[in-house]
Design a protein around this motif. Structure first.
Motif, short mmCIF file in Angstrom:
data_model
loop_
_atom_site.label_atom_id
_atom_site.label_comp_id
_atom_site.label_asym_id
_atom_site.label_seq_id
_atom_site.Cartn_x
_atom_site.Cartn_y
_atom_site.Cartn_z
N TYR A 1 14.07 -10.88 5.83
CA TYR A 1 13.17 -9.73 5.95
C TYR A 1 12.94 -9.15 4.55
CZ TYR A 1 11.01 -6.32 9.10
OH TYR A 1 10.12 -5.57 9.82
N PRO A 2 12.41 -9.97 3.62
CA PRO A 2 12.39 -9.58 2.20
C PRO A 2 11.12 -8.92 1.73
CG PRO A 2 11.68 -11.84 2.38
CD PRO A 2 11.91 -11.35 3.80
N THR A 3 10.08 -8.92 2.54
CA THR A 3 8.73 -8.64 2.02
C THR A 3 8.54 -7.20 1.56
OG1 THR A 3 7.84 -8.15 4.23
CG2 THR A 3 7.77 -10.45 3.49
N HIS A 4 9.30 -6.27 2.13
CA HIS A 4 9.18 -4.88 1.67
C HIS A 4 9.60 -4.76 0.21
CE1 HIS A 4 8.15 -3.84 5.61
NE2 HIS A 4 9.30 -3.40 6.07
N CYS A 5 10.41 -5.70 -0.26
CA CYS A 5 10.83 -5.70 -1.66
C CYS A 5 9.97 -6.62 -2.52
CB CYS A 5 12.29 -6.15 -1.77
SG CYS A 5 13.49 -4.94 -1.15
N THR A 6 9.78 -7.85 -2.09
CA THR A 6 9.07 -8.82 -2.92
C THR A 6 7.64 -8.38 -3.23
OG1 THR A 6 8.62 -10.10 -0.90
CG2 THR A 6 10.48 -10.81 -2.28
N ALA A 7 7.03 -7.64 -2.32
CA ALA A 7 5.67 -7.14 -2.57
C ALA A 7 5.61 -6.18 -3.74
CB ALA A 7 5.11 -6.48 -1.31
N HIS A 8 6.72 -5.54 -4.05
CA HIS A 8 6.72 -4.56 -5.14
C HIS A 8 6.40 -5.20 -6.49
CE1 HIS A 8 9.29 -1.47 -2.75
NE2 HIS A 8 8.02 -1.09 -2.80
N LEU A 9 6.79 -6.47 -6.66
CA LEU A 9 6.45 -7.14 -7.91
C LEU A 9 5.22 -8.04 -7.75
CD1 LEU A 9 7.04 -7.86 -10.87
CD2 LEU A 9 8.40 -9.77 -10.02
N ARG B 1 0.31 -0.64 -9.57
CA ARG B 1 -0.74 -1.64 -9.74
C ARG B 1 -1.83 -1.13 -10.68
NH1 ARG B 1 -0.30 -3.47 -4.93
NH2 ARG B 1 -1.71 -2.00 -3.95
N LYS B 2 -2.20 0.13 -10.54
CA LYS B 2 -3.22 0.72 -11.42
C LYS B 2 -2.72 0.78 -12.86
CE LYS B 2 -5.54 3.48 -7.84
NZ LYS B 2 -6.91 2.93 -8.02
N MET B 3 -1.44 1.14 -13.04
CA MET B 3 -0.85 1.17 -14.38
C MET B 3 -0.87 -0.22 -15.00
SD MET B 3 2.46 3.57 -13.59
CE MET B 3 2.31 5.21 -12.89
N TYR B 4 -0.52 -1.22 -14.20
CA TYR B 4 -0.47 -2.59 -14.71
C TYR B 4 -1.86 -3.07 -15.10
CZ TYR B 4 0.54 -7.58 -15.00
OH TYR B 4 0.66 -8.87 -15.44
N TYR C 1 0.80 -1.23 0.00
CA TYR C 1 0.00 0.00 0.00
C TYR C 1 0.83 1.28 0.00
CZ TYR C 1 -4.23 -2.73 0.67
OH TYR C 1 -5.28 -3.59 0.49
N GLN C 2 2.12 1.18 -0.31
CA GLN C 2 2.87 2.42 -0.55
C GLN C 2 2.23 3.13 -1.73
OE1 GLN C 2 6.79 0.86 -1.16
NE2 GLN C 2 7.32 0.90 1.01
N GLN C 3 2.28 4.44 -1.72
CA GLN C 3 1.58 5.20 -2.75
C GLN C 3 2.08 4.86 -4.15
OE1 GLN C 3 -1.14 7.33 -1.28
NE2 GLN C 3 -0.39 5.63 -0.04
N HIS C 4 3.40 4.67 -4.32
CA HIS C 4 3.91 4.34 -5.65
C HIS C 4 3.54 2.92 -6.07
CE1 HIS C 4 7.40 3.83 -2.77
NE2 HIS C 4 7.33 2.62 -3.26
N THR C 5 3.40 1.99 -5.10
CA THR C 5 2.99 0.63 -5.46
C THR C 5 1.53 0.62 -5.91
OG1 THR C 5 4.48 -0.19 -3.74
CG2 THR C 5 3.02 -1.78 -4.76
N ILE C 6 0.70 1.39 -5.25
CA ILE C 6 -0.70 1.52 -5.69
C ILE C 6 -0.74 2.05 -7.11
CG2 ILE C 6 -2.90 2.70 -5.28
CD1 ILE C 6 -2.23 2.70 -2.31
#
Length: 397
Positions: free
Chosen positions: A206-214, A162-165, A154-159
């Motif tokens: 502690y990888p989830t802050h990165c793996t969630a981005h994709l 996701r919308k772009m994708y 739910y980081q603003q850039h990830t949202i």
């Protein structure tokens, strides 16, 4: 008793219920989720008391000062000295587990044994595939709702990504990279003269802050990994319970679509200290703010030019991207439309868990998503310990 209540009651007796008795046959708009919160550090940074359909029923922490902090933040008068006491409270529907990373699975099991839905801090499990299997088995056994509180979803850039994708703007999104830089983390390794659970922990655990981005953008799963680590002569790396010799780890993943995904989790070095990502496609790429330059879009054009050696090269169109503040929109209930921790993600996490319970649906980061973010890091660390050996990543769905 209505047919619906009869079915739900029997499902509860069979251990497969999704909701608690207090929520049966109540319209979602009128329901109140009664939540308990354990963990007075990170747990005090969310917004349960602001959600119109949530009541903070009780709080808990082993340390009185942290327990009092929770009571103050959430304006809650009821507290317990331990999670083991709080789970016995029959008024509580769900528990937010913000305890030490290595205890997340143990504490989730304890909560679900007592009929409580769970939202857990990251990572979902700690350091072994066996723990991942145990967590999945537990969620299946009790049939309760599980969510992992991953901020990068739910980081603003990830949202935005996701919308772009979803609109197809990237074309074929063939590559992504993500970095989590956190120099200075060792200041949390020792508190009051005692080693904490963070002491010497492996970066890729502690990888989830990165793996969630994709994974949260495309739905791909990470299937293979090669990872390398770097460490020095620090005593933190010579003597820790994790036998971890690395400060920094860099992984190259293959995805279920055959794409490439680079992840860096770095605890030490001359870093800017950030969580950032870029998404690269055949039609467009998106680069989020990296503290050196603002967010930008690169769009493919048909215009041709020449590179500095005189060879023909397509000329991309570079555009500044004005990052929307999605927390200001109707994606959230009005009381939660304010900025919050981790790039505005905390209010979204609060609302997602409560709304999933209200509407008896899966949350965005359910057990399968949580393991898809967490387990690749466990295998990546194994690869680094083996000198960068290519390893397969087990899949959970």
């Amino acid at each position: 008793m209505s047919r619906r209540n009869f079915i739900v009651k029997n499902a509860m007796l069979a251990g497969t219920a999704i909701i608690t008795p207090s929520l049966m046959a109540i319209e979602p708009s009128l329901k109140k989720i009664r939540i308990g919160i354990v963990g007075g550090r990170f747990g005090s940074s969310f917004h349960w008391h602001e959600h119109p359909n949530c009541i903070v029923e009780a709080v808990s922490d082993l340390v009185p000062e942290r327990r009092n902090r929770l009571k103050e933040v959430y304006k809650c008068s009821k507290s317990y000295p331990s999670l083991e006491e709080m789970v016995k409270d029959k008024n509580i529907d769900a528990i937010a587990v913000f305890t030490e990373g290595p205890n997340h699975v143990k504490h989730t099991i304890e909560c679900m044994k007592h009929g409580k839905h769970v939202i857990s801090a990251v990572p979902a499990c700690w350091g072994s595939v066996a723990e991942a299997e145990l967590l999945l088995e537990t969620v299946k056994k009790y049939g309760l709702t599980y969510m992992m509180a991953e901020t990068s979803y739910y980081q603003q850039h990830t949202i935005s990504a996701r919308k772009m994708y979803e609109k197809g703007e990237f074309g074929n999104l063939y590559y992504c990279e993500s970095e989590y830089q956190h120099d200075g983390l060792e200041n949390l390794y020792i508190v009051d003269g005692e080693r904490t659970w963070r002491y010497g922990m492996a970066p890729m655990h502690y990888p989830t802050h990165c793996t969630a981005h994709l994974v949260s953008v495309t739905g791909e799963r990470l299937t293979e990994v090669v990872c390398n680590g770097w460490g020095d002569d620090s005593p933190y790396l010579k003597d820790n319970v994790y036998n971890n010799p690395f400060w920094n780890e860099s992984a190259h993943f293959k995805t279920s679509k055959g794409n490439a995904f680079k992840v860096n989790v770095w605890w030490k070095g001359a870093h800017l200290g950030l969580e950032r990502a870029s998404w690269n496609g055949t039609n467009m790429s998106f680069y989020c703010d990296n503290r050196r330059s603002g967010a930008a879009l690169v769009k493919k054009t048909k215009e041709l030019g020449k590179d500095d050696a005189g060879f023909v090269q397509s000329k991309p169109k570079l555009e500044n991207y004005d990052q929307p503040e999605w927390w200001k929109t109707d994606m959230l209930p009005e009381p939660l439309r304010h900025d919050s921790g981790h790039h505005g993600s905390h209010t979204f996490i609060t609302h997602e868990f409560i709304d999933a319970l209200l509407n008896e649906r899966k949350p965005t980061v359910d057990i399968y998503e949580a393991l898809a973010y967490t387990v690749p890091g466990i295998i990546a660390h194994e690869s680094a310990l083996k000198g960068g050996t290519l390893l397969k990543i087990p899949q959970f769905g």
